[in-house]
Design an enzyme around this catalytic site. Structure first.
Site, short mmCIF file in Angstrom:
data_model
loop_
_atom_site.label_atom_id
_atom_site.label_comp_id
_atom_site.label_asym_id
_atom_site.label_seq_id
_atom_site.Cartn_x
_atom_site.Cartn_y
_atom_site.Cartn_z
N ASP A 116 -11.49 3.21 4.29
CA ASP A 116 -11.96 1.82 4.25
C ASP A 116 -13.48 1.75 4.18
OD1 ASP A 116 -10.13 -0.30 4.25
OD2 ASP A 116 -9.54 0.08 6.32
N LYS A 138 0.84 -1.21 0.00
CA LYS A 138 0.00 0.00 0.00
C LYS A 138 0.87 1.25 0.00
CE LYS A 138 -3.86 -2.10 2.43
NZ LYS A 138 -4.35 -2.52 3.74
N GLN A 144 -5.06 -1.27 9.70
CA GLN A 144 -5.05 -2.62 9.12
C GLN A 144 -5.71 -3.61 10.07
OE1 GLN A 144 -3.99 -3.41 6.03
NE2 GLN A 144 -4.36 -5.60 6.28
N1 GUN Z 1 -7.56 -6.54 6.22
C1 GUN Z 1 -7.95 -7.26 5.14
N2 GUN Z 1 -8.60 -6.49 4.24
C2 GUN Z 1 -8.63 -5.25 4.78
C3 GUN Z 1 -9.15 -4.01 4.31
O1 GUN Z 1 -9.76 -3.90 3.24
N3 GUN Z 1 -8.95 -2.94 5.15
C4 GUN Z 1 -8.32 -3.05 6.34
N4 GUN Z 1 -8.20 -1.96 7.09
N5 GUN Z 1 -7.81 -4.19 6.80
C5 GUN Z 1 -7.97 -5.27 6.01
#
Ligand code: GUN
Length: 300
Positions: free
Chosen positions: A121, A54, A98
């Site tokens: 998100d 990311k 995350q």
């Molecule tokens: N863990 C797995 N997928 C995601 C996501 O789309 N966002 C976040 N914050 N954590 C994740």
């Protein structure tokens, strides 16, 4: 029939190129560079890989990337304080914590502490409610990526039968909301659903988000249907050598591709679209903050 393979990697690369152009234009017009803060608690290896990737892609599209790592045993208060600091930080337009978080932390309380306008998100309760009521929301990245691919494949989704297998807050539920908003007839199926195979066989759009390797086989698929596989499961691959593994989806690709009209592969389908949509959401959040027109086609 052999399905057309939907190339998520190529699609995501186009979305990122578009975001990059829009970021450059925004910088020229306003002097503001969108910033994304990613918070990682603990040292889960898979999460570390995601977070690194990311950060790299955020910089590649010309945005600022802020990474915050906290130890696995950090307190709820420490994490809440970090989120509050990021809420107040004018250089940060998007905040992502995350998931999953270590068990001693309350995930809902942390997510609901994020400023909804920076919640890239789309997990904050306000954004969930805005999406469910058809208002302007931040939309979860994975379902947004799936929607973009479906719109590209079908044009209008109006009137199509969509079955979403899986009812998670991250994918299943928001995916169903987005499909409903595009006028699909939507069913959410899950582990307790009766006659699930027959139900799936009625789907023009079948979205698999259950987290069970290769559960959905060709005999669950309506001939000509579009199959979107959200699953990422690591399984043993003795054919590659002892101790080797490989990634598979929730769909048994070979048998499903023999029946479907179009299908996303794993890897190279939904996965790359998720990060591309995270970048798109960060740009959207920045534009909304500035009262700048939002680029078209990057939101739901
Ligand atoms: N863990 C797995 N997928 C995601 C996501 O789309 N966002 C976040 N914050 N954590 C994740």
């Amino acid at each position: 029939m052999t399905a057309r393979i939907i190339d998520g990697k190529a699609f995501a690369s186009k979305v990122r190129a578009r975001v990059k152009d829009e970021v450059a234009a925004l910088k020229t017009e306003t002097g503001v560079t969108p910033g994304l803060a990613v918070v990682l608690v603990g040292d889960d290896p898979a999460s570390q890989v995601y977070v690194r990737s990311k950060g790299k892609m955020t910089v590649e599209v010309g945005m600022k990337s802020y990474e915050h790592r906290l130890p696995a045993d950090c307190s709820q208060e420490t994490l809440l304080n970090l989120v509050r600091d990021l809420n107040e930080n004018a250089d940060v337009h998007g905040i992502l914590v995350q998931l999953p978080l270590p068990e001693h932390l309350n995930e809902f309380d942390i997510i609901n502490a994020i400023d909804p306008a920076k919640d890239v998100d789309g997990f904050h309760i306000s954004n969930v409610g805005l999406l469910a009521t058809g208002q302007k929301a931040m939309v979860p990245c994975t379902p947004l990526g799936c929607l973009m691919m479906l719109r590209e494949e079908h044009g209008s989704l109006s009137g199509l039968n969509a079955v979403v297998v899986g009812r998670s807050n991250i994918v299943g539920k928001p995916m169903a909301q987005l499909l409903l908003r595009d006028s699909c007839t939507v069913t959410i199926a899950h582990s307790r659903t009766r006659e699930i195979e027959a139900l799936c066989r009625r789907a023009d759009i079948l979205v698999a988000a259950v987290g069970r390797a290769e559960m959905i086989t060709g005999d669950w698929v309506k001939p000509g249907a579009t199959v979107i596989d959200v699953g990422i499961n690591r399984i043993d691959a003795p054919e590659k050598g002892e101790g080797k593994t490989r990634l598979v989806g929730d769909v048994d690709f070979a048998s499903a591709a023999a029946v479907a009209g179009a299908i996303t592969p794993v890897p190279g389908g939904v996965g790359p679209m998720t990060i591309a949509c995270l970048l798109a959401n960060t740009l959207t959040a920045c534009c909304r903050e500035l009262g700048h027109p939002e680029p078209e086609g990057l939101t739901a």
